[in-house]
Write an enzyme that holds these catalytic residues in place. Structure first.
Site, PDB file in Angstrom:
ATOM      1  N   CYS A  32      62.645  34.113 -51.143  1.00 51.06           N
ATOM      2  CA  CYS A  32      63.019  33.202 -49.924  1.00 51.06           C
ATOM      3  C   CYS A  32      64.252  33.400 -49.941  1.00 51.06           C
ATOM      4  O   CYS A  32      65.138  33.301 -51.430  1.00 51.06           O
ATOM      5  CB  CYS A  32      62.667  31.837 -50.137  1.00 51.06           C
ATOM      6  SG  CYS A  32      63.716  30.228 -49.432  1.00 51.06           S
ATOM      7  N   LEU A  33      64.873  33.572 -48.803  1.00 55.53           N
ATOM      8  CA  LEU A  33      66.465  33.683 -48.612  1.00 55.53           C
ATOM      9  C   LEU A  33      67.278  32.607 -49.513  1.00 55.53           C
ATOM     10  O   LEU A  33      68.750  32.880 -49.446  1.00 55.53           O
ATOM     11  CB  LEU A  33      67.182  33.400 -47.083  1.00 55.53           C
ATOM     12  CG  LEU A  33      66.252  34.976 -46.430  1.00 55.53           C
ATOM     13  CD1 LEU A  33      66.785  35.087 -44.532  1.00 55.53           C
ATOM     14  CD2 LEU A  33      66.583  36.664 -47.304  1.00 55.53           C
ATOM     15  N   HIS A  79      55.402  29.566 -44.871  1.00 56.06           N
ATOM     16  CA  HIS A  79      55.849  29.487 -45.414  1.00 56.06           C
ATOM     17  C   HIS A  79      57.138  28.902 -44.740  1.00 56.06           C
ATOM     18  O   HIS A  79      57.888  28.466 -45.672  1.00 56.06           O
ATOM     19  CB  HIS A  79      56.666  30.923 -46.296  1.00 56.06           C
ATOM     20  CG  HIS A  79      57.682  31.126 -47.286  1.00 56.06           C
ATOM     21  ND1 HIS A  79      58.371  30.985 -48.499  1.00 56.06           N
ATOM     22  CD2 HIS A  79      59.454  30.468 -46.991  1.00 56.06           C
ATOM     23  CE1 HIS A  79      59.138  30.926 -49.020  1.00 56.06           C
ATOM     24  NE2 HIS A  79      59.596  30.888 -47.600  1.00 56.06           N
ATOM     25  N   GLU A  80      57.264  30.154 -43.773  1.00 58.90           N
ATOM     26  CA  GLU A  80      58.415  28.710 -42.927  1.00 58.90           C
ATOM     27  C   GLU A  80      57.983  27.860 -42.246  1.00 58.90           C
ATOM     28  O   GLU A  80      59.134  27.001 -42.682  1.00 58.90           O
ATOM     29  CB  GLU A  80      58.901  30.193 -41.419  1.00 58.90           C
ATOM     30  CG  GLU A  80      58.991  31.184 -41.953  1.00 58.90           C
ATOM     31  CD  GLU A  80      60.316  32.021 -43.295  1.00 58.90           C
ATOM     32  OE1 GLU A  80      61.279  30.750 -43.289  1.00 58.90           O
ATOM     33  OE2 GLU A  80      59.911  32.635 -43.822  1.00 58.90           O
ATOM     34  N   GLY A  90      61.964  35.855 -42.037  1.00 59.02           N
ATOM     35  CA  GLY A  90      61.299  35.348 -41.392  1.00 59.02           C
ATOM     36  C   GLY A  90      62.213  33.946 -42.515  1.00 59.02           C
ATOM     37  O   GLY A  90      63.230  34.316 -42.725  1.00 59.02           O
ATOM     38  N   GLN A 106      67.589  26.356 -43.061  1.00 59.37           N
ATOM     39  CA  GLN A 106      68.141  27.093 -43.513  1.00 59.37           C
ATOM     40  C   GLN A 106      69.165  27.267 -43.281  1.00 59.37           C
ATOM     41  O   GLN A 106      70.216  28.623 -43.821  1.00 59.37           O
ATOM     42  CB  GLN A 106      67.587  28.770 -43.991  1.00 59.37           C
ATOM     43  CG  GLN A 106      65.756  28.229 -44.237  1.00 59.37           C
ATOM     44  CD  GLN A 106      64.664  29.323 -45.159  1.00 59.37           C
ATOM     45  OE1 GLN A 106      64.446  30.005 -43.740  1.00 59.37           O
ATOM     46  NE2 GLN A 106      65.166  30.343 -46.130  1.00 59.37           N
ATOM     47  N   HIS A 118      59.712  24.957 -44.946  1.00 59.35           N
ATOM     48  CA  HIS A 118      60.765  24.306 -44.882  1.00 59.35           C
ATOM     49  C   HIS A 118      60.738  23.331 -43.549  1.00 59.35           C
ATOM     50  O   HIS A 118      61.714  22.695 -43.902  1.00 59.35           O
ATOM     51  CB  HIS A 118      61.946  25.351 -44.369  1.00 59.35           C
ATOM     52  CG  HIS A 118      62.321  27.401 -45.472  1.00 59.35           C
ATOM     53  ND1 HIS A 118      62.489  25.935 -46.203  1.00 59.35           N
ATOM     54  CD2 HIS A 118      61.963  28.127 -45.721  1.00 59.35           C
ATOM     55  CE1 HIS A 118      62.671  27.949 -47.433  1.00 59.35           C
ATOM     56  NE2 HIS A 118      62.207  28.830 -46.574  1.00 59.35           N
TER      57      HIS A 118
END
Ligand SMILES: [Zn+2]
Length: 190
Positions: free
Chosen positions: A98-99, A140-141, A45, A50, A144
């Site tokens: 997480c990226l 999670h997404e 995701g 981000q 953000h």
């Protein structure tokens, strides 16, 4: 095109993102760039903050892990103007990464069920319930978009131990196979 991924400590990751209008400039391009950037960095995701855009959009494609999680086969979606209206069910722990926080994984508790309102890339409106792994990735997404990172949700003792790791990450002390933007580096556009 792919964007560099904004790294922990950058203020844009802490902003509450805003809704977009249907005619938001380059909306379709942004969505396709989000997918491309996500695939390029092997994430499941990716949320617009981000890539340096403070707007309420995220994309998900669970297909890469569908061998282990059959429920995620074909779970590929763009969520625009996403708003979670209900969370319920048991709090369940699971390891997350997480990226924007490379090389760090921690256990996070999340509710098992959510209800979310959103538009897809064709501007169809949905009011849907998700559970299981889907609800996990969405939450999670979605966090953000509200300036929340998964490390905020690990238990306080663990979080104290993470502090120095997070500081190191924010200074660029990590290895990633994708381009990144560190705190203090300029974003191309916001
Ligand atoms: Zn993330």
């Amino acid at each position: 095109m792919t964007y560099p991924i904004v790294i922990y400590g950058h203020p844009i990751l802490r902003k509450v993102a805003g809704d977009v209008e249907k005619d938001y400039p380059d909306l379709q391009q942004i969505i396709s760039d989000l997918f491309e950037t996500m695939y390029n960095s092997e994430g499941l995701g990716l949320a617009a903050p981000q890539i340096g855009k403070s707007i309420r959009i995220f994309v998900i494609d669970g297909t890469p892990v569908s061998d282990d999680e059959p429920s995620l086969a074909g779970f590929k979606k763009a969520f625009i103007n996403a708003h979670i209206t209900e969370k319920c069910g048991e709090l369940k722990p699971m390891n997350e990464g997480c990226l924007s926080i490379p090389n760090l994984r921690e256990e996070v508790n999340r509710e098992s069920h959510i209800r979310i309102e959103y538009y897809d890339e064709n501007w169809n409106f949905y009011n849907e319930i998700f559970d299981g792994y889907k609800a996990r990735i969405i939450q999670h997404e979605y966090d953000h978009l509200d300036g929340i990172l998964f490390t905020d949700k690990v238990n306080p003792l663990r979080r104290r131990l993470l502090k120095s790791k997070l500081t190191a990450i924010s200074k660029g002390k990590f290895e990633a196979d994708y381009r990144t933007i560190l705190p203090g580096q300029k974003l191309k556009s916001v």
